[in-house]
Design an enzyme around this catalytic site. Structure first.
Site, PDB file in Angstrom:
ATOM      1  N   SER A 267      -0.741   5.955  -7.119  1.00 14.20           N
ATOM      2  CA  SER A 267       0.717   5.940  -7.062  1.00 14.20           C
ATOM      3  C   SER A 267       1.294   6.098  -8.458  1.00 14.20           C
ATOM      4  O   SER A 267       0.626   5.853  -9.460  1.00 14.20           O
ATOM      5  CB  SER A 267       1.190   4.645  -6.396  1.00 14.20           C
ATOM      6  OG  SER A 267       1.909   3.857  -7.320  1.00 14.20           O
ATOM      7  N   LYS A 268       2.547   6.522  -8.474  1.00 10.08           N
ATOM      8  CA  LYS A 268       3.282   6.667  -9.731  1.00 10.08           C
ATOM      9  C   LYS A 268       3.257   5.379 -10.525  1.00 10.08           C
ATOM     10  O   LYS A 268       3.368   5.388 -11.736  1.00 10.08           O
ATOM     11  CB  LYS A 268       4.745   6.992  -9.410  1.00 10.08           C
ATOM     12  CG  LYS A 268       5.130   8.434  -9.647  1.00 10.08           C
ATOM     13  CD  LYS A 268       6.623   8.618  -9.468  1.00 10.08           C
ATOM     14  CE  LYS A 268       7.288   8.854 -10.795  1.00 10.08           C
ATOM     15  NZ  LYS A 268       8.407   9.792 -10.741  1.00 10.08           N
TER      16      LYS A 268
END
Ligand code: GLU
Ligand code: ZN
Length: 497
Positions: A267-268
């Protein structure tokens, strides 16, 4: 394909620091453009004023330049010194194209391909919940598709402001994904969707395909997370083509997910996904790109290390593997280490430059010694995973005293270490300081007197001189540090013991 030539695009939203998944998307698009002799379009999708920032925009450009992704059309020149960018479809920042989207939305409304939807969020929610409870499809139910003039008037009289919704055709949508093959969506699973907010702001669902159409993009290569928007975009494309806005529908290829720890999507928010972190740690752009290229693609079964030119020469989107790719930091570092070794020494010393001064380096600028640096550099080059490791590896040369690592001291300085250090000092004093071999023999001989093998004998010397149990080859390090400073450090350690 327009003019028979490939036009791909990389179109990030400037919403924070770029992540490695985004870099992989940029890489595959760029490599495909360069492989085919096509055009790489760089577009900024900054229509979300609440999330986009000028700072993120600058960061994106800076990252692209650092990675070496030159673009043929875009919001600024690739080479920042040469001024403004541009191209036949300028501007390339969506925030500067709002009139275009307004115009296209109106044309879609006029042609009946889109309509005003007056449903409020609570109404939509209530109907969705009811549909779910009844086991029916829970997307938008077409409530406002065919409002009469009276119904519209009544909503307007209530003071409602409508959104614009695209009317999905009542048909199955099938397309051939360049990576995943044929994909089919049933009409009932792709409901009508919003393209303009009630406040008049156009949404991603409109601006992204409209720009792809106007910029004559031939291949949309992007992450698998966007796959579900593709049937909607294909339907929109058909409408745009009928209206004379699009020339044709591009081909789509969805790049595999990148998985992180525990088989979850990277994920970011995962720290190991942040591009800036890799830059700060001293990854080489070519090392990072080599690794990222392996997330869904490979040059050949037996070669992991290759140059960007080799990738460009071989890259075809048709060879991308649809299976999720696992991000393996250890492998990423190992590949980077190989690229560090591949540099010529001069290039290596130049790339290390940022880590040899503040804020990374703990020594005063005047204590840096260029000749010593040049002498030690080749020994360091073969041992670094990332360039930032250089600082700790050479600090013993430029600091007045070594930085003693507590654990190293305890590990190396055992009973009898003082006696060994005293003997080693004597023998080092008498050694030939123009030869690392002679220094090695001195420590070897000292060890023999105390019944210690070289490895055991050199540990206290290393910690006395460099502060740590691990580091660059010891005898070369001593030779470069010099006789006087080496002996003084052994004396200081003896005084501490
Ligand atoms: N701006 C979109 C994103 O960053 C682009 C998606 C696409 O490539 O179509 O997610
Ligand atoms: Zn509605």
């Amino acid at each position: 394909m327009a003019n028979g030539s490939v036009r791909v695009r990389f179109c990030p939203s400037p919403t924070g620091n770029p992540h490695v998944g985004l870099v992989r998307t940029a890489l595959f698009n760029w490599a495909y453009a360069r492989h085919t002799g096509g055009t790489f379009v760089f577009r900024i999708e900054d229509t979300d004023a609440a999330r986009d920032s000028e700072e993120s925009y600058d960061q994106l450009l800076d990252s692209m330049r650092w990675l070496g992704f030159d673009w043929d059309e875009g919001p600024a020149a690739f080479d920042s010194a040469s001024g403004a960018g541009g191209g036949p479809h300028a501007p390339y920042r969506q925030s500067q194209r709002m009139d275009i989207y307004k115009d296209v939305a109106q044309k879609l409304l006029d042609a009946g391909r889109a309509y005003h939807c007056y449903c409020s969020t609570p109404e939509l929610d209530a109907r969705r919940d009811a549909a779910r409870a009844a086991g029916r499809p829970s997307g938008y139910d077409g409530h406002c598709r065919d409002l009469t003039a009276e119904q519209t008037e009544a909503y307007e009289a209530e003071g409602r402001t409508p959104i614009v919704r695209f009317r999905m055709p009542d048909e199955t949508i099938t397309f051939t994904d360049l990576v995943r093959g044929e994909i089919t969506y049933l009409a009932e699973n792709v409901p009508d969707y919003g393209i303009v907010r009630a406040n008049g702001a156009p949404l991603y669902t409109l601006v992204n395909p409209v720009d792809d159409a106007l910029m004559e993009i031939t291949h949309v290569l992007r992450g698998e997370d966007l796959l579900s928007s593709t049937p909607r975009q294909i339907a929109l494309y058909q409408a745009l083509t009928e209206l004379g806005i699009a020339k044709e529908t591009p081909a789509f290829g969805h790049l595999p997910y990148v998985m992180g720890e525990g088989n979850k999507k990277l994920s970011k928010r995962d720290p190991e996904s942040s591009l800036n972190l890799y830059r700060q740690r001293g990854f080489l752009p070519e090392g990072l790109l080599n690794y990222l290229s392996l997330l869904g693609w490979s040059l050949s079964a037996d070669r992991d290390i290759f140059s960007i030119e080799e990738m460009v020469a071989a890259f075809d989107i048709a060879d991308v593997n649809p299976n999720p790719a696992r991000f393996d930091l250890k492998k990423c570092e190992a590949i980077n280490a190989d690229h560090i070794r591949l540099l010529d020494v001069k290039e290596f010393t130049e790339r290390c430059a940022p880590w040899l001064k503040a804020p990374f380096a703990p020594w005063a600028p005047e204590d840096f010694d260029e000749a010593k640096w040049q002498a030690i550099a080749p020994h360091a080059q073969t041992r670094l995973k990332v360039l930032s490791e250089i600082t700790d590896n050479v600090d013993f040369l430029f600091l007045a005293e070594p930085v003693f690592d507590e654990a190293s001291w305890t590990k190396a300085m055992k009973e009898g270490s003082d006696a060994l250090l005293r003997t080693a000092r004597e023998k080092l004093d008498a050694a030939d300081w123009t030869s690392a071999e002679s220094l090695k023999e001195a420590v070897l001989a000292a060890g023999e007197e105390h019944g210690l093998k070289l490895g055991k004998a050199q540990a206290p010397v290393r910690v006395a001189v460099t502060g740590r149990t691990i580091g660059l080859p010891l005898f070369e390090s001593l030779e470069i540090l010099g006789r006087e400073r080496t002996l003084a450090r052994v004396d200081a350690a003896l005084a501490k013991l």
